[in-house]
Design a protein around this motif. Structure first.
Motif, PDB file in Angstrom:
ATOM      1  N   CYS A  41       1.232  -1.075  -0.002  1.00 47.38           N
ATOM      2  CA  CYS A  41       0.028   0.139   0.477  1.00 47.38           C
ATOM      3  C   CYS A  41       0.929   1.143   0.101  1.00 47.38           C
ATOM      4  O   CYS A  41       0.012   2.054  -0.416  1.00 47.38           O
ATOM      5  N   GLY A  42       1.947   1.291  -0.108  1.00 51.69           N
ATOM      6  CA  GLY A  42       2.758   2.701  -0.046  1.00 51.69           C
ATOM      7  C   GLY A  42       3.473   2.571   1.566  1.00 51.69           C
ATOM      8  O   GLY A  42       3.416   3.772   1.175  1.00 51.69           O
ATOM      9  N   TYR A  43       3.122   2.525   2.556  1.00 54.99           N
ATOM     10  CA  TYR A  43       3.012   2.840   3.893  1.00 54.99           C
ATOM     11  C   TYR A  43       4.472   2.857   3.977  1.00 54.99           C
ATOM     12  O   TYR A  43       4.814   2.262   3.848  1.00 54.99           O
ATOM     13  N   ALA A  44       5.089   4.460   4.574  1.00 56.43           N
ATOM     14  CA  ALA A  44       5.797   4.144   5.106  1.00 56.43           C
ATOM     15  C   ALA A  44       6.379   5.221   6.827  1.00 56.43           C
ATOM     16  O   ALA A  44       6.889   6.055   6.518  1.00 56.43           O
ATOM     17  N   ASP A  45       5.165   5.420   7.403  1.00 50.77           N
ATOM     18  CA  ASP A  45       5.197   5.655   9.202  1.00 50.77           C
ATOM     19  C   ASP A  45       5.121   6.478   8.445  1.00 50.77           C
ATOM     20  O   ASP A  45       5.931   7.336   9.472  1.00 50.77           O
ATOM     21  N   VAL A  46       5.092   7.910   7.852  1.00 50.94           N
ATOM     22  CA  VAL A  46       5.327   8.820   7.676  1.00 50.94           C
ATOM     23  C   VAL A  46       3.552   9.696   7.377  1.00 50.94           C
ATOM     24  O   VAL A  46       2.826   9.174   6.846  1.00 50.94           O
ATOM     25  N   GLU A  47       2.875  10.490   8.311  1.00 52.37           N
ATOM     26  CA  GLU A  47       1.558  10.505   8.881  1.00 52.37           C
ATOM     27  C   GLU A  47       2.113  11.794   7.371  1.00 52.37           C
ATOM     28  O   GLU A  47       2.623  12.864   7.957  1.00 52.37           O
ATOM     29  N   ALA A  48       0.443  12.332   6.668  1.00 48.01           N
ATOM     30  CA  ALA A  48       0.632  13.192   5.688  1.00 48.01           C
ATOM     31  C   ALA A  48      -1.167  13.798   5.623  1.00 48.01           C
ATOM     32  O   ALA A  48      -2.147  12.302   5.577  1.00 48.01           O
ATOM     33  N   ASP A  49      -1.569  14.926   5.531  1.00 56.02           N
ATOM     34  CA  ASP A  49      -2.548  15.111   5.145  1.00 56.02           C
ATOM     35  C   ASP A  49      -2.849  15.174   3.562  1.00 56.02           C
ATOM     36  O   ASP A  49      -2.486  16.512   3.924  1.00 56.02           O
ATOM     37  N   HIS A  50      -4.213  14.842   2.829  1.00 55.97           N
ATOM     38  CA  HIS A  50      -3.598  15.129   2.050  1.00 55.97           C
ATOM     39  C   HIS A  50      -4.763  15.851   1.330  1.00 55.97           C
ATOM     40  O   HIS A  50      -5.092  15.843   0.386  1.00 55.97           O
ATOM     41  N   SER A  51      -5.727  15.566   2.428  1.00 49.69           N
ATOM     42  CA  SER A  51      -7.336  16.462   2.048  1.00 49.69           C
ATOM     43  C   SER A  51      -7.610  17.139   1.008  1.00 49.69           C
ATOM     44  O   SER A  51      -8.973  17.517   1.206  1.00 49.69           O
ATOM     45  N   GLY A  52      -6.515  18.151   0.824  1.00 49.12           N
ATOM     46  CA  GLY A  52      -7.286  19.496   0.767  1.00 49.12           C
ATOM     47  C   GLY A  52      -6.222  19.905   0.859  1.00 49.12           C
ATOM     48  O   GLY A  52      -5.072  20.437   1.570  1.00 49.12           O
ATOM     49  N   GLU A  53      -6.289  21.482  -0.211  1.00 46.38           N
ATOM     50  CA  GLU A  53      -5.312  22.712  -0.274  1.00 46.38           C
ATOM     51  C   GLU A  53      -5.456  23.643   1.031  1.00 46.38           C
ATOM     52  O   GLU A  53      -6.766  23.684   1.834  1.00 46.38           O
ATOM     53  N   PRO A  54      -4.342  24.514   1.556  1.00 47.68           N
ATOM     54  CA  PRO A  54      -4.646  25.230   2.117  1.00 47.68           C
ATOM     55  C   PRO A  54      -5.670  26.564   1.415  1.00 47.68           C
ATOM     56  O   PRO A  54      -5.425  27.100  -0.031  1.00 47.68           O
ATOM     57  N   GLU A  55      -6.744  27.294   2.370  1.00 51.22           N
ATOM     58  CA  GLU A  55      -7.404  28.147   2.327  1.00 51.22           C
ATOM     59  C   GLU A  55      -6.843  29.911   1.785  1.00 51.22           C
ATOM     60  O   GLU A  55      -7.006  29.863   0.852  1.00 51.22           O
ATOM     61  N   PHE A  56      -5.802  29.586   2.512  1.00 53.47           N
ATOM     62  CA  PHE A  56      -4.884  30.650   1.664  1.00 53.47           C
ATOM     63  C   PHE A  56      -3.173  30.617   1.729  1.00 53.47           C
ATOM     64  O   PHE A  56      -2.686  29.863   2.481  1.00 53.47           O
ATOM     65  N   ALA A  57      -2.405  30.948   1.006  1.00 52.66           N
ATOM     66  CA  ALA A  57      -1.462  30.281   0.083  1.00 52.66           C
ATOM     67  C   ALA A  57      -0.333  31.731  -0.019  1.00 52.66           C
ATOM     68  O   ALA A  57      -0.651  32.612  -1.080  1.00 52.66           O
ATOM     69  N   GLU A  58       0.650  32.392   0.865  1.00 53.18           N
ATOM     70  CA  GLU A  58       1.234  33.752   0.815  1.00 53.18           C
ATOM     71  C   GLU A  58       2.041  33.694  -0.599  1.00 53.18           C
ATOM     72  O   GLU A  58       2.936  32.553  -1.067  1.00 53.18           O
ATOM     73  N   SER A  59       1.882  34.775  -1.508  1.00 52.75           N
ATOM     74  CA  SER A  59       2.683  34.230  -2.749  1.00 52.75           C
ATOM     75  C   SER A  59       4.018  34.662  -2.218  1.00 52.75           C
ATOM     76  O   SER A  59       4.819  35.424  -1.157  1.00 52.75           O
TER      77      SER A  59
END
Length: 71
Positions: A41-59
């Motif tokens: 399944c590709g599990y590598a013991d690294v927690e990550a949240d890929h559920s969405g993009e941040p609401e604000f991204a500073e340029s």
């Protein structure tokens, strides 16, 4: 999990079963370090949240302007 050569990890504390899918974990060693992962399944013991993009991204331009204002 990532272990370096100096780490003392008791064998009973290291699981050989993937917590995500239950398959056997594989281990890779290089230069005294060992990492474990799941080939199924590709599990590598690294927690990550890929559920969405941040609401604000500073340029970069805004970040540099903010930095220069604070100087």
């Amino acid at each position: 999990m990532f272990f370096t050569a100096g780490d003392e990890i008791p064998p009973e504390n290291v699981s050989h079963e993937c917590p995500r899918c239950g398959a056997d974990l594989s281990s890779l060693s290089l230069g005294g370090a060992t990492a474990v992962g799941c080939d199924d399944c590709g599990y590598a013991d690294v927690e990550a949240d890929h559920s969405g993009e941040p609401e604000f991204a500073e340029s970069w331009a805004d970040a540099l302007a903010r930095f220069e204002e604070s100087q």
